[in-house]
Design a protein around this motif. Structure first.
Motif, PDB file in Angstrom:
ATOM      1  N   ALA A 269       0.852  -1.191   0.000  1.00 30.65           N
ATOM      2  CA  ALA A 269       0.000   0.000   0.000  1.00 30.65           C
ATOM      3  C   ALA A 269       0.885   1.237   0.000  1.00 30.65           C
ATOM      4  O   ALA A 269       1.910   1.270   0.675  1.00 30.65           O
ATOM      5  CB  ALA A 269      -0.909   0.011   1.219  1.00 30.65           C
ATOM      6  N   VAL A 270       0.490   2.234  -0.753  1.00 25.70           N
ATOM      7  CA  VAL A 270       1.155   3.529  -0.749  1.00 25.70           C
ATOM      8  C   VAL A 270       0.147   4.504  -0.152  1.00 25.70           C
ATOM      9  O   VAL A 270      -0.947   4.685  -0.686  1.00 25.70           O
ATOM     10  CB  VAL A 270       1.568   3.947  -2.179  1.00 25.70           C
TER      11      VAL A 270
ATOM     12  N   LEU B 106       7.807  -0.729   6.465  1.00 26.64           N
ATOM     13  CA  LEU B 106       7.508   0.624   6.009  1.00 26.64           C
ATOM     14  C   LEU B 106       8.715   1.211   5.291  1.00 26.64           C
ATOM     15  O   LEU B 106       9.852   1.021   5.722  1.00 26.64           O
ATOM     16  CB  LEU B 106       7.167   1.542   7.182  1.00 26.64           C
ATOM     17  N   SER B 107       8.453   1.939   4.214  1.00 26.92           N
ATOM     18  CA  SER B 107       9.499   2.654   3.485  1.00 26.92           C
ATOM     19  C   SER B 107       8.989   4.035   3.131  1.00 26.92           C
ATOM     20  O   SER B 107       7.814   4.207   2.819  1.00 26.92           O
ATOM     21  CB  SER B 107       9.848   1.927   2.179  1.00 26.92           C
ATOM     22  N   ARG B 108       9.880   5.009   3.155  1.00 26.25           N
ATOM     23  CA  ARG B 108       9.528   6.355   2.691  1.00 26.25           C
ATOM     24  C   ARG B 108       9.726   6.373   1.177  1.00 26.25           C
ATOM     25  O   ARG B 108      10.781   5.995   0.689  1.00 26.25           O
ATOM     26  CB  ARG B 108      10.429   7.402   3.329  1.00 26.25           C
ATOM     27  N   VAL B 109       8.703   6.822   0.471  1.00 26.94           N
ATOM     28  CA  VAL B 109       8.769   6.906  -0.986  1.00 26.94           C
ATOM     29  C   VAL B 109       8.188   8.245  -1.419  1.00 26.94           C
ATOM     30  O   VAL B 109       7.601   8.973  -0.617  1.00 26.94           O
ATOM     31  CB  VAL B 109       7.995   5.747  -1.667  1.00 26.94           C
ATOM     32  N   SER B 110       8.356   8.588  -2.667  1.00 27.79           N
ATOM     33  CA  SER B 110       7.700   9.771  -3.212  1.00 27.79           C
ATOM     34  C   SER B 110       7.110   9.400  -4.553  1.00 27.79           C
ATOM     35  O   SER B 110       7.605   8.505  -5.235  1.00 27.79           O
ATOM     36  CB  SER B 110       8.674  10.947  -3.340  1.00 27.79           C
ATOM     37  N   GLY B 111       6.018  10.049  -4.894  1.00 31.36           N
ATOM     38  CA  GLY B 111       5.370   9.701  -6.145  1.00 31.36           C
ATOM     39  C   GLY B 111       4.357  10.732  -6.559  1.00 31.36           C
ATOM     40  O   GLY B 111       4.124  11.736  -5.890  1.00 31.36           O
ATOM     41  N   HIS B 112       3.734  10.429  -7.678  1.00 31.23           N
ATOM     42  CA  HIS B 112       2.740  11.324  -8.246  1.00 31.23           C
ATOM     43  C   HIS B 112       1.572  10.481  -8.711  1.00 31.23           C
ATOM     44  O   HIS B 112       1.734   9.534  -9.461  1.00 31.23           O
ATOM     45  CB  HIS B 112       3.344  12.066  -9.433  1.00 31.23           C
ATOM     46  N   GLY B 113       0.415  10.817  -8.226  1.00 30.62           N
ATOM     47  CA  GLY B 113      -0.796  10.125  -8.644  1.00 30.62           C
ATOM     48  C   GLY B 113      -1.782  11.154  -9.142  1.00 30.62           C
ATOM     49  O   GLY B 113      -1.488  11.934 -10.039  1.00 30.62           O
ATOM     50  N   GLY B 114      -2.933  11.198  -8.505  1.00 28.19           N
ATOM     51  CA  GLY B 114      -3.975  12.110  -8.921  1.00 28.19           C
ATOM     52  C   GLY B 114      -3.873  13.501  -8.325  1.00 28.19           C
ATOM     53  O   GLY B 114      -4.638  14.388  -8.687  1.00 28.19           O
ATOM     54  N   GLU B 115      -2.937  13.705  -7.406  1.00 20.47           N
ATOM     55  CA  GLU B 115      -2.825  15.016  -6.772  1.00 20.47           C
ATOM     56  C   GLU B 115      -2.361  16.059  -7.785  1.00 20.47           C
ATOM     57  O   GLU B 115      -1.637  15.752  -8.709  1.00 20.47           O
ATOM     58  CB  GLU B 115      -1.798  15.023  -5.627  1.00 20.47           C
ATOM     59  N   GLN B 116      -2.768  17.286  -7.537  1.00 19.79           N
ATOM     60  CA  GLN B 116      -2.318  18.374  -8.395  1.00 19.79           C
ATOM     61  C   GLN B 116      -0.928  18.809  -7.962  1.00 19.79           C
ATOM     62  O   GLN B 116      -0.543  18.651  -6.806  1.00 19.79           O
ATOM     63  CB  GLN B 116      -3.289  19.539  -8.299  1.00 19.79           C
ATOM     64  N   GLU B 117      -0.200  19.351  -8.921  1.00 24.81           N
ATOM     65  CA  GLU B 117       1.126  19.867  -8.597  1.00 24.81           C
ATOM     66  C   GLU B 117       0.978  21.072  -7.675  1.00 24.81           C
ATOM     67  O   GLU B 117       0.027  21.834  -7.779  1.00 24.81           O
ATOM     68  CB  GLU B 117       1.862  20.257  -9.872  1.00 24.81           C
TER      69      GLU B 117
ATOM     70  N   GLU C  48       5.239   3.604   1.925  1.00 20.51           N
ATOM     71  CA  GLU C  48       4.903   2.313   1.342  1.00 20.51           C
ATOM     72  C   GLU C  48       4.867   1.284   2.468  1.00 20.51           C
ATOM     73  O   GLU C  48       5.830   1.156   3.227  1.00 20.51           O
ATOM     74  CB  GLU C  48       5.939   1.905   0.296  1.00 20.51           C
ATOM     75  N   VAL C  49       3.745   0.600   2.599  1.00 26.24           N
ATOM     76  CA  VAL C  49       3.559  -0.436   3.612  1.00 26.24           C
ATOM     77  C   VAL C  49       3.518  -1.764   2.874  1.00 26.24           C
ATOM     78  O   VAL C  49       2.734  -1.928   1.930  1.00 26.24           O
ATOM     79  CB  VAL C  49       2.226  -0.229   4.381  1.00 26.24           C
ATOM     80  N   ARG C  50       4.353  -2.721   3.278  1.00 27.20           N
ATOM     81  CA  ARG C  50       4.375  -4.036   2.631  1.00 27.20           C
ATOM     82  C   ARG C  50       4.196  -5.118   3.675  1.00 27.20           C
ATOM     83  O   ARG C  50       4.732  -5.024   4.773  1.00 27.20           O
ATOM     84  CB  ARG C  50       5.703  -4.254   1.904  1.00 27.20           C
ATOM     85  N   MET C  51       3.448  -6.152   3.299  1.00 21.52           N
ATOM     86  CA  MET C  51       3.276  -7.285   4.194  1.00 21.52           C
ATOM     87  C   MET C  51       2.982  -8.532   3.374  1.00 21.52           C
ATOM     88  O   MET C  51       2.283  -8.466   2.363  1.00 21.52           O
ATOM     89  CB  MET C  51       2.157  -7.031   5.198  1.00 21.52           C
TER      90      MET C  51
ATOM     91  N   GLY D 255      -4.070   7.104  -1.736  1.00 19.01           N
ATOM     92  CA  GLY D 255      -3.122   6.037  -2.027  1.00 19.01           C
ATOM     93  C   GLY D 255      -3.711   4.904  -2.832  1.00 19.01           C
ATOM     94  O   GLY D 255      -4.823   4.979  -3.353  1.00 19.01           O
ATOM     95  N   LYS D 256      -2.938   3.826  -2.913  1.00 23.83           N
ATOM     96  CA  LYS D 256      -3.308   2.635  -3.662  1.00 23.83           C
ATOM     97  C   LYS D 256      -2.875   1.401  -2.889  1.00 23.83           C
ATOM     98  O   LYS D 256      -1.955   1.446  -2.078  1.00 23.83           O
ATOM     99  CB  LYS D 256      -2.580   2.595  -5.013  1.00 23.83           C
ATOM    100  N   ILE D 257      -3.558   0.283  -3.180  1.00 19.96           N
ATOM    101  CA  ILE D 257      -3.181  -1.022  -2.628  1.00 19.96           C
ATOM    102  C   ILE D 257      -2.931  -1.953  -3.803  1.00 19.96           C
ATOM    103  O   ILE D 257      -3.740  -2.016  -4.732  1.00 19.96           O
ATOM    104  CB  ILE D 257      -4.293  -1.598  -1.731  1.00 19.96           C
ATOM    105  N   PHE D 258      -1.824  -2.670  -3.759  1.00 24.32           N
ATOM    106  CA  PHE D 258      -1.462  -3.633  -4.791  1.00 24.32           C
ATOM    107  C   PHE D 258      -1.371  -5.009  -4.135  1.00 24.32           C
ATOM    108  O   PHE D 258      -0.749  -5.145  -3.080  1.00 24.32           O
ATOM    109  CB  PHE D 258      -0.114  -3.279  -5.424  1.00 24.32           C
ATOM    110  N   VAL D 259      -1.957  -6.011  -4.757  1.00 23.06           N
ATOM    111  CA  VAL D 259      -1.916  -7.374  -4.240  1.00 23.06           C
ATOM    112  C   VAL D 259      -1.269  -8.252  -5.306  1.00 23.06           C
ATOM    113  O   VAL D 259      -1.742  -8.299  -6.443  1.00 23.06           O
ATOM    114  CB  VAL D 259      -3.331  -7.896  -3.901  1.00 23.06           C
TER     115      VAL D 259
END
Length: 123
Positions: free
Chosen positions: A6-7, A30-41, A60-63, A89-93
């Motif tokens: 999950a981010v 847990l990891s610190r990450v940076s990214g761009h999704g739907g947020e405005q600049e 980023e949360v991983r399990m 955020g998003k969740i990836f499985v």
């Protein structure tokens, strides 16, 4: 077995952690990450100069979870991370082929069970 990633927003980490622990999921990374999704600049001013912030700080949360805990993990993350705003955020499985606990050599589902320390009794 699945890898749930999950981010999420940094300010929602504590809420997500508590929701996961309540669901019986205690092994997370847990990891610190940076990214761009739907947020405005965002335009910020730094030392009198306009700076465009394109990437936002995220966590980023991983399990790794066994099949019975996949939906519980998803539900807990959504419950803890949702604010209703863009950028939640998003969740990836993803499927996991193998898991090995280094300490004991246990594999697959046995390697995913919670670790409990045995109390030492005096001899």
């Amino acid at each position: 077995m699945k890898l749930v990633t999950a981010v999420i927003r940094p300010e929602r980490v504590q809420h997500v952690k508590e929701a996961l622990f309540q669901a019986g999921i205690s092994g997370i990374t847990l990891s610190r990450v940076s990214g761009h999704g739907g947020e405005q600049e965002v335009v910020e001013h730094y030392r009198g100069t306009r700076v465009m912030v394109e990437f936002h700080d995220k966590i980023e949360v991983r399990m790794a979870v066994s099949e019975p805990f996949v939906q519980a993990a998803i539900d807990a993350i959504v419950r803890g991370a949702r604010t209703g705003e863009v950028g939640d955020g998003k969740i990836f499985v993803q499927p996991l082929e193998r898991v090995i606990r280094i300490r004991t050599g246990e594999q697959d589902a046995a390697a995913l069970t919670p670790v409990t320390e045995k109390k030492l009794t005096p001899a």
